[in-house]
Design a protein around this motif. Sequence first.
Motif, PDB file in Angstrom:
ATOM      1  N   UNK A 203     -50.823  33.270  80.119  1.00 24.25           N
ATOM      2  CA  UNK A 203     -51.129  33.795  78.797  1.00 24.25           C
ATOM      3  C   UNK A 203     -51.061  32.677  77.775  1.00 24.25           C
ATOM      4  N   UNK A 204     -52.095  32.566  76.950  1.00 18.09           N
ATOM      5  CA  UNK A 204     -52.126  31.584  75.873  1.00 18.09           C
ATOM      6  C   UNK A 204     -51.757  32.294  74.571  1.00 18.09           C
ATOM      7  N   UNK A 205     -50.534  32.151  74.144  1.00 24.12           N
ATOM      8  CA  UNK A 205     -50.081  32.818  72.934  1.00 24.12           C
ATOM      9  C   UNK A 205     -48.963  33.792  73.243  1.00 24.12           C
ATOM     10  N   UNK A 206     -48.234  34.191  72.204  1.00 16.98           N
ATOM     11  CA  UNK A 206     -47.083  35.077  72.368  1.00 16.98           C
ATOM     12  C   UNK A 206     -47.549  36.530  72.364  1.00 16.98           C
ATOM     13  N   UNK A 207     -48.263  36.934  73.405  1.00 18.18           N
ATOM     14  CA  UNK A 207     -48.872  38.260  73.481  1.00 18.18           C
ATOM     15  C   UNK A 207     -48.094  39.233  74.349  1.00 18.18           C
ATOM     16  N   UNK A 208     -47.031  38.781  74.999  1.00 18.21           N
ATOM     17  CA  UNK A 208     -46.246  39.625  75.906  1.00 18.21           C
ATOM     18  C   UNK A 208     -45.010  40.136  75.171  1.00 18.21           C
ATOM     19  N   UNK A 209     -44.877  41.468  75.072  1.00 19.52           N
ATOM     20  CA  UNK A 209     -43.724  42.047  74.378  1.00 19.52           C
ATOM     21  C   UNK A 209     -42.572  42.305  75.339  1.00 19.52           C
ATOM     22  N   UNK A 210     -42.864  42.470  76.652  1.00 21.53           N
ATOM     23  CA  UNK A 210     -41.799  42.720  77.628  1.00 21.53           C
ATOM     24  C   UNK A 210     -42.341  42.499  79.030  1.00 21.53           C
ATOM     25  N   UNK A 211     -41.433  42.175  79.963  1.00 25.36           N
ATOM     26  CA  UNK A 211     -41.804  42.079  81.373  1.00 25.36           C
ATOM     27  C   UNK A 211     -40.579  42.375  82.223  1.00 25.36           C
ATOM     28  N   UNK A 212     -40.810  42.871  83.443  1.00 20.77           N
ATOM     29  CA  UNK A 212     -39.695  43.246  84.309  1.00 20.77           C
ATOM     30  C   UNK A 212     -39.071  42.007  84.932  1.00 20.77           C
ATOM     31  N   UNK A 213     -37.770  42.135  85.236  1.00 22.37           N
ATOM     32  CA  UNK A 213     -36.981  40.977  85.646  1.00 22.37           C
ATOM     33  C   UNK A 213     -37.339  40.403  86.999  1.00 22.37           C
ATOM     34  N   UNK A 214     -38.110  41.118  87.800  1.00 21.59           N
ATOM     35  CA  UNK A 214     -38.492  40.580  89.107  1.00 21.59           C
ATOM     36  C   UNK A 214     -39.529  39.484  89.035  1.00 21.59           C
ATOM     37  N   UNK A 215     -40.109  39.270  87.872  1.00 26.08           N
ATOM     38  CA  UNK A 215     -41.125  38.234  87.708  1.00 26.08           C
ATOM     39  C   UNK A 215     -40.489  36.892  87.370  1.00 26.08           C
ATOM     40  N   UNK A 216     -41.069  35.848  87.887  1.00 27.85           N
ATOM     41  CA  UNK A 216     -40.618  34.492  87.568  1.00 27.85           C
ATOM     42  C   UNK A 216     -41.426  33.982  86.390  1.00 27.85           C
ATOM     43  N   UNK A 217     -40.720  33.587  85.328  1.00 25.61           N
ATOM     44  CA  UNK A 217     -41.377  33.120  84.110  1.00 25.61           C
ATOM     45  C   UNK A 217     -41.244  31.609  83.986  1.00 25.61           C
TER      46      UNK A 217
END
Length: 260
Positions: A203-217
């Motif tokens: 994602x290009x930009x701060x467009x994510x408001x939330x994500x589940x903890x199983x994802x690697x960021x």
Amino acid sequence: MELTWKASVERELERQGTRLEVLEYSASPMEAPLSGYHQPLSRPARWRQLAVHVGQGSAVLESGALQYLRGDLEMDTVSASGGGGGGLGGFLRGAVTAAATGEGMYKTAFKGRGVLYTEPTRLHLLLGELTGEDLIVDDGAFVACVGDITVGRHVNQGFAQMVGSGEGRVQPKLSGQGLFALQSPVPPEEFQVLDLRGDTLKVDGNLVVAYTGGLQFSVERSARGLLGSGKTGEGFVQAYRGTGRVWLAPTLPLHAGPLG
């Protein structure tokens, strides 16, 4: 022309004796229109208020979010270290855990039966349910949760990598089972809830408001011009990998401007 504000239930979500309601206030003229005259009317923006119905478990609100409450509800301010006042007799002690920076993350905790009403806002309210997973929430997006949910903190090292710092970005983390409410300038209908299954999202930009903890960021460098203008930082994008869900708001740039 004088206006009166009328409330209606915009949306609601219910689970095992708890319920979240979004009340929307719209302005209507108090006087009937004059017969034979055209009266242009510029209505002010709508306001929204969250009603948290507590029947089982407990509720946590962002500090300062409460406007009033009804019912037999005990209230306490819980600090990031888990300490609080004595009103709840230790209930939710440790529900809000310490931030890595050492700064307090204060929330207001409630237990009992009743209804909590938040301060009206022009922001939109996004309702969701947790069924045992963790949810990492963007800064300033958390409003409330109810049920068996722990409010903690997540230290996001991806941003530390981006700026070359040893300290990560601290974000709220919701864990457990229950209902939650987030706020955003973007209406819920415009969100895309992406279900990733061993997939990669960049994602290009701060467009994510939330994500589940199983994802690697992670925050990764991209070739200049490869993904737009690099709004997350000069030549950086946000990457999410693995299995989980992401709440993405692609129309966020269209809602630019102060709201609250």
